[in-house]
Scaffold this active site. Sequence first.
Site, mmCIF file in Angstrom:
data_model
loop_
_atom_site.group_PDB
_atom_site.id
_atom_site.type_symbol
_atom_site.label_atom_id
_atom_site.label_comp_id
_atom_site.label_asym_id
_atom_site.label_seq_id
_atom_site.Cartn_x
_atom_site.Cartn_y
_atom_site.Cartn_z
ATOM 1 N N GLU A 124 50.304 34.450 37.950
ATOM 2 C CA GLU A 124 50.039 34.168 39.430
ATOM 3 C C GLU A 124 48.539 35.458 39.913
ATOM 4 O O GLU A 124 47.431 35.036 40.597
ATOM 5 C CB GLU A 124 51.054 34.142 40.780
ATOM 6 C CG GLU A 124 50.389 33.569 42.211
ATOM 7 C CD GLU A 124 50.387 32.294 41.780
ATOM 8 O OE1 GLU A 124 50.575 31.282 41.430
ATOM 9 O OE2 GLU A 124 48.659 32.702 41.880
ATOM 10 N N VAL A 127 44.539 35.535 39.242
ATOM 11 C CA VAL A 127 43.167 34.773 40.290
ATOM 12 C C VAL A 127 43.876 35.222 41.485
ATOM 13 O O VAL A 127 44.219 34.385 41.353
ATOM 14 C CB VAL A 127 43.451 33.742 38.944
ATOM 15 C CG1 VAL A 127 41.689 32.390 40.292
ATOM 16 C CG2 VAL A 127 43.198 33.352 38.097
ATOM 17 N N GLY A 129 44.164 37.429 43.500
ATOM 18 C CA GLY A 129 45.115 38.727 43.728
ATOM 19 C C GLY A 129 46.534 37.453 44.773
ATOM 20 O O GLY A 129 47.146 37.065 43.748
ATOM 21 N N ASP A 196 34.249 39.689 36.541
ATOM 22 C CA ASP A 196 35.324 39.661 37.033
ATOM 23 C C ASP A 196 35.706 37.481 37.205
ATOM 24 O O ASP A 196 36.556 37.349 36.351
ATOM 25 C CB ASP A 196 35.389 40.491 38.222
ATOM 26 C CG ASP A 196 36.857 39.781 38.563
ATOM 27 O OD1 ASP A 196 37.798 41.237 38.186
ATOM 28 O OD2 ASP A 196 37.031 39.688 40.002
ATOM 29 N N LYS A 200 37.863 34.738 36.310
ATOM 30 C CA LYS A 200 39.167 34.432 36.956
ATOM 31 C C LYS A 200 38.585 32.339 36.515
ATOM 32 O O LYS A 200 39.846 31.242 36.934
ATOM 33 C CB LYS A 200 39.780 34.396 38.199
ATOM 34 C CG LYS A 200 39.149 35.646 38.581
ATOM 35 C CD LYS A 200 38.957 36.616 39.625
ATOM 36 C CE LYS A 200 39.282 37.746 39.590
ATOM 37 N NZ LYS A 200 38.727 38.457 40.935
HETATM 38 N N1 HSE Z 1 37.384 43.558 41.076
HETATM 39 C C1 HSE Z 1 38.473 42.107 41.871
HETATM 40 C C2 HSE Z 1 37.625 41.543 42.631
HETATM 41 C C3 HSE Z 1 39.846 42.971 42.150
HETATM 42 O O1 HSE Z 1 36.209 42.246 43.639
HETATM 43 O O2 HSE Z 1 37.863 40.770 43.633
HETATM 44 C C4 HSE Z 1 40.390 41.590 42.538
HETATM 45 O O3 HSE Z 1 40.593 40.340 40.475
#
Ligand code: HSE
Length: 406
Positions: A124, A127, A129, A196, A200
Amino acid sequence: MVNVAILGYGTVGSGVFEVINKNNSHISRRAGDDVNVKYVLDLRDFPGDPVESVLVHDFNVILNDPEVDVVVEVMGGVEPAHTFVRQSLEQGKSVCTSNKEMVAKYGAELLKVAKEHTCNFLYEASVGGGIPIIRPLNQSLTVDHVNEISGILNGTTNYILTKMSEEGLKFEDVLKDAQDRGYAERNPEADVEGYDACRKIAILASMAYEKQVDYEDIYTEGITKITKEDFEYVSQLGASIKLLGKAWKENGNIYAMVAPFVINKDNPLYGVRGVFNAILLNGDMLGDVMFYGKGAGKLATASAVVSDVVDAIKHKGKIIMTFWGSEKRTLGDINDFAMPYFVRVEGAGREAEIEKVLDNVQFISAPADSKVAGTETAFITEAVKGADLEEALKGFTVVSKIRVSQ
Ligand code: HSE
């Protein structure tokens, strides 16, 4: 009693330890059994920290302990996390993780291993947080065909773009400020280059469209080229610029990409400011639904991880079906997909020349006090394929070119 082992005592790992201990009776009641952290694995020592009494340095202690039912992997990075997770699942221990790199790369494989050993692989927090999106996608949105997913999936870049938009600041200055405040990493490449967000959207697309979407196949563009002047232009239109991860279905093809987009005020993602994330999904029966919340941070991310721990305990001995097969999904070429673009070219007064090569353009003047006023021509195109736009603009020096979300 259910024993949990946490791999990694960094920001998220210490958050998971704190959440399980702080909300213990509530979590245990929801899980239907007492939840206990038996081990925390880390290479470091933490003298004086409450974790000391459960700290171990050798993963085999956890792997070989039959009393450990659930492993929480929050170390980050692909290896050794992937090996530890695989070995845990092979022992029938359910795994809950926040590790998006590992989930994007090995999600299909690890779901299969979990199924073979009648345990669960849950992710969970990988993606958005703390935002519930994986479980809703898997367990609530089971009726709809997903037409499109569009998300602000990275808090660091959304913070930077919000500051540039609202305070008229330059990319480099906001990035430095974000690093000084600890919002952005010292090495911000994964965030600002869109890598990043790419991991996701690969996870979301694999789940929504049921086959493995390899993140290497996703067109990815970051925000490093976005300037203060771009915002000066688009804010006159009541629009903003956001880094979006998108996956959609069109004419039997699945497309996915990460790029900055100009978005209008009427787009629900427009109001997502600062470090917040949001995922907007369109289903063929449901229409639009949006998930919004904290995309990062110790306790928010830990809350999502521990919700998986509760789910793993509730489903002990049962497999939670997830439709993410290992078969590779070949994505459609986004260059074959027509989209409108916001474009700035060098030289004022080039409207007639532009109208010769592009149809239905909407010209935008720079604000009078902008340093680029009187030096460029800016406009928004109708929906056009990337290669056709490039061909049309061959005779121009392009200062900036950003897609417009429709
Ligand atoms: N580096 C990521 C962000 C952290 O800034 O959203 C959470 O995945």
